[in-house]
Design an enzyme around this catalytic site. Structure first.
Site, PDB file in Angstrom:
ATOM      1  N   GLU A  23     -51.168 -15.785 -33.165  1.00  0.00           N
ATOM      2  CA  GLU A  23     -51.039 -14.651 -33.839  1.00  0.00           C
ATOM      3  C   GLU A  23     -49.591 -14.216 -34.168  1.00  0.00           C
ATOM      4  OE1 GLU A  23     -52.618 -13.313 -30.724  1.00  0.00           O
ATOM      5  OE2 GLU A  23     -50.860 -12.652 -29.836  1.00  0.00           O
ATOM      6  N   LYS A  51     -37.142 -16.842 -30.030  1.00  0.00           N
ATOM      7  CA  LYS A  51     -38.634 -17.147 -29.820  1.00  0.00           C
ATOM      8  C   LYS A  51     -38.664 -18.702 -29.609  1.00  0.00           C
ATOM      9  CE  LYS A  51     -41.030 -13.168 -31.933  1.00  0.00           C
ATOM     10  NZ  LYS A  51     -39.703 -12.355 -32.424  1.00  0.00           N
ATOM     11  N   SER A  65     -30.704 -11.214 -30.307  1.00  0.00           N
ATOM     12  CA  SER A  65     -31.965 -11.998 -30.521  1.00  0.00           C
ATOM     13  C   SER A  65     -31.928 -12.816 -31.543  1.00  0.00           C
ATOM     14  CB  SER A  65     -32.996 -10.841 -30.135  1.00  0.00           C
ATOM     15  OG  SER A  65     -32.957  -9.886 -31.062  1.00  0.00           O
TER      16      SER A  65
HETATM   17  C1  LIG Z   1     -39.650 -10.948 -32.343  1.00  0.00           C
HETATM   18  C2  LIG Z   1     -38.239 -10.582 -32.100  1.00  0.00           C
HETATM   19  C3  LIG Z   1     -37.817  -9.667 -31.135  1.00  0.00           C
HETATM   20  C4  LIG Z   1     -39.003  -8.826 -30.274  1.00  0.00           C
HETATM   21  O1  LIG Z   1     -39.571  -9.362 -29.506  1.00  0.00           O
HETATM   22  P1  LIG Z   1     -39.182  -9.611 -27.808  1.00  0.00           P
HETATM   23  O2  LIG Z   1     -40.247 -10.112 -27.391  1.00  0.00           O
HETATM   24  O3  LIG Z   1     -39.170  -8.092 -27.591  1.00  0.00           O
HETATM   25  O4  LIG Z   1     -38.009 -10.108 -27.719  1.00  0.00           O
HETATM   26  C5  LIG Z   1     -36.521  -9.304 -31.215  1.00  0.00           C
HETATM   27  N1  LIG Z   1     -35.550  -9.896 -32.011  1.00  0.00           N
HETATM   28  C6  LIG Z   1     -35.929 -10.795 -32.807  1.00  0.00           C
HETATM   29  C7  LIG Z   1     -34.792 -11.342 -33.667  1.00  0.00           C
HETATM   30  C8  LIG Z   1     -37.530 -11.251 -32.975  1.00  0.00           C
HETATM   31  O5  LIG Z   1     -37.553 -11.942 -33.808  1.00  0.00           O
END
Ligand SMILES: *Cc1c(COP(=O)(O)O)cnc(C)c1O
Length: 391
Positions: free
Chosen positions: A111, A89, A377
């Site tokens: 938000e 993010k 992610s």
């Molecule tokens: C917020 C988040 C997501 C989901 O958000 P996307 O916009 O779909 O990427 C996925 N993995 C992690 C670790 C997150 O913090």
């Protein structure tokens, strides 16, 4: 590019800017300026320097040997979990705040549901000395106390949304109201590839650094710059969009998106938007969302707070509809199991969101010579309670 946004902000029939009249000037200012600013040398220089020295990019592309042996194929992990603040993010947050500064904005609003986007926003606001207000549903504030503390420590004001279901969509309404009332000095920072045009395109651009790096890293490791398959989880879809971006037109690369099935697709407690959803407008864009026959949003559920979202970004709605991406899903239980497996095989504790992407490995038939990249992610420190409760 076949999957690029068009002039009006659409991906096929999805996207656009379905917003109240009062927001038109704010969104127009952004639309008129974002590409010019992002493509300028001075922006790119500052953005790239921060990605390198502050976030720690490039994130490694790690060949997961033991995981590969288990599935009898080649699996690489793109390590977004190693970024500062522990997820992808921050790539987007830095990009949008640099843009806001160049637009002369002094106040950032956002938000957040689980608080991850709020923390990433508060982090970069501290770095850039900008005022930061984060709207969060009252229920989410209670559920996500550690992230609320983090935001406060970073200097952000966390404002509770007390209306409706007191969760993410109510926080979104409050943020939009704030933006309408403060059009001059305030920038509205959206955390995924959702919202009115140009947000989905802009967020995808900032996250596209992920696939830019995958190309170079695979060239080094495999002597070809593409994998056979990329797997990513989707909440709104920003980590997936970033991991797919430079391969969207390269049809030999299979794109696999993994949604959260919660307690099971048909359990009534799920967030599998592409299966359960239908076309409609949410958060200012036409896309697929979970709604009842009266168009009321159905509250989603997933053990993973980051995937607990009733829509998907319009790019993904288009990729799915056109058959370019393939959607799988994973239940809470399957994700927990996949997260524990990675922990024991590779010594990496993944975020529960990322564990959904890993769970898809069970549902794919691999050839030994194939190369698969899983976008990891985020890291799992925040999810320890859920993991331990379920072992
Ligand atoms: C917020 C988040 C997501 C989901 O958000 P996307 O916009 O779909 O990427 C996925 N993995 C992690 C670790 C997150 O913090």
């Amino acid at each position: 590019m076949q999957y690029e946004v068009d002039k009006l902000g659409f991906y096929g029939k999805y996207g656009g800017a379905f917003i109240p009249e009062l927001l038109h000037s704010n969104v127009e200012e952004l639309e008129d300026n974002y590409l010019k600013i992002i493509n300028s040398d001075s922006f790119q220089k500052e953005f790239r320097a921060l990605l390198r020295d502050y976030v720690g990019r490039p994130s490694p592309l790690y060949f997961a040997k033991r995981l590969s042996e288990k599935y009898n194929t080649k699996i690489y992990l793109k390590r977004e979990d190693l970024n500062h603040t522990g997820a992808h993010k921050i790539n987007n947050t830095i990009g949008q705040i640099l843009l806001a500064k160049r637009l002369g904005k002094t106040r950032i609003i956002a938000e957040t549901g689980a608080g991850q986007h709020g923390v990433a926003t508060a982090t970069v606001c501290a770095l850039m000395d900008l005022q930061c207000v984060v709207y969060m549903g009252e229920i989410d504030i209670a559920r996500q106390a550690p992230n609320v503390s983090r935001m406060k420590m970073l200097g952000a004001e966390v404002r509770p949304a007390k209306s409706g279901s007191k969760t993410l969509k109510d926080a979104t309404n409050e943020a939009i109201r704030d933006w309408i009332n403060n059009p001059k000095d305030t920038y509205y920072l959206i955390g995924s590839v959702v919202g009115p045009h140009p947000y989905p395109d802009m967020v995808a651009l900032f996250q596209s650094v992920i696939s830019e790096e995958i190309k170079k890293q695979l060239k080094d490791k495999e002597n070809r710059d593409y994998p056979d398959r990329i797997i990513a989880c989707i909440g709104g879809g920003s980590n997936a969009a970033g991991a797919y971006y430079h391969y969207l037109d390269d049809e030999k690369v299979e794109l696999v998106s993994v949604e959260a099935a919660g307690l099971g697709i048909n359990s009534g407690e799920s967030a599998a938007t592409s299966v359960l959803g239908s076309d409609g407008v949410i958060h200012g864009s036409m896309t697929k969302l979970m709604q009842d026959k009266d168009g009321q949003i159905i509250e989603p559920y997933s053990i993973s707070a980051g995937l607990d979202y009733p829509g998907i970004g319009p790019l993904h709605a288009h990729l799915i509809e056109s058959g370019r991406s393939k959607v799988l899903n994973a239940t809470d239980e399957e994700a927990i199991k996949a997260g524990l497996l990675l922990t024991r095989l590779e010594g990496i504790i993944p975020a529960l969101e990322s564990a959904h992407a890993l769970a898809a490995l069970e549902k794919i038939e691999f050839k030994p010579e194939e190369v698969t990249v899983v976008n990891l992610s985020g890291r799992g420190d925040k999810d320890m309670k859920a993991y331990l409760k379920n072992t």
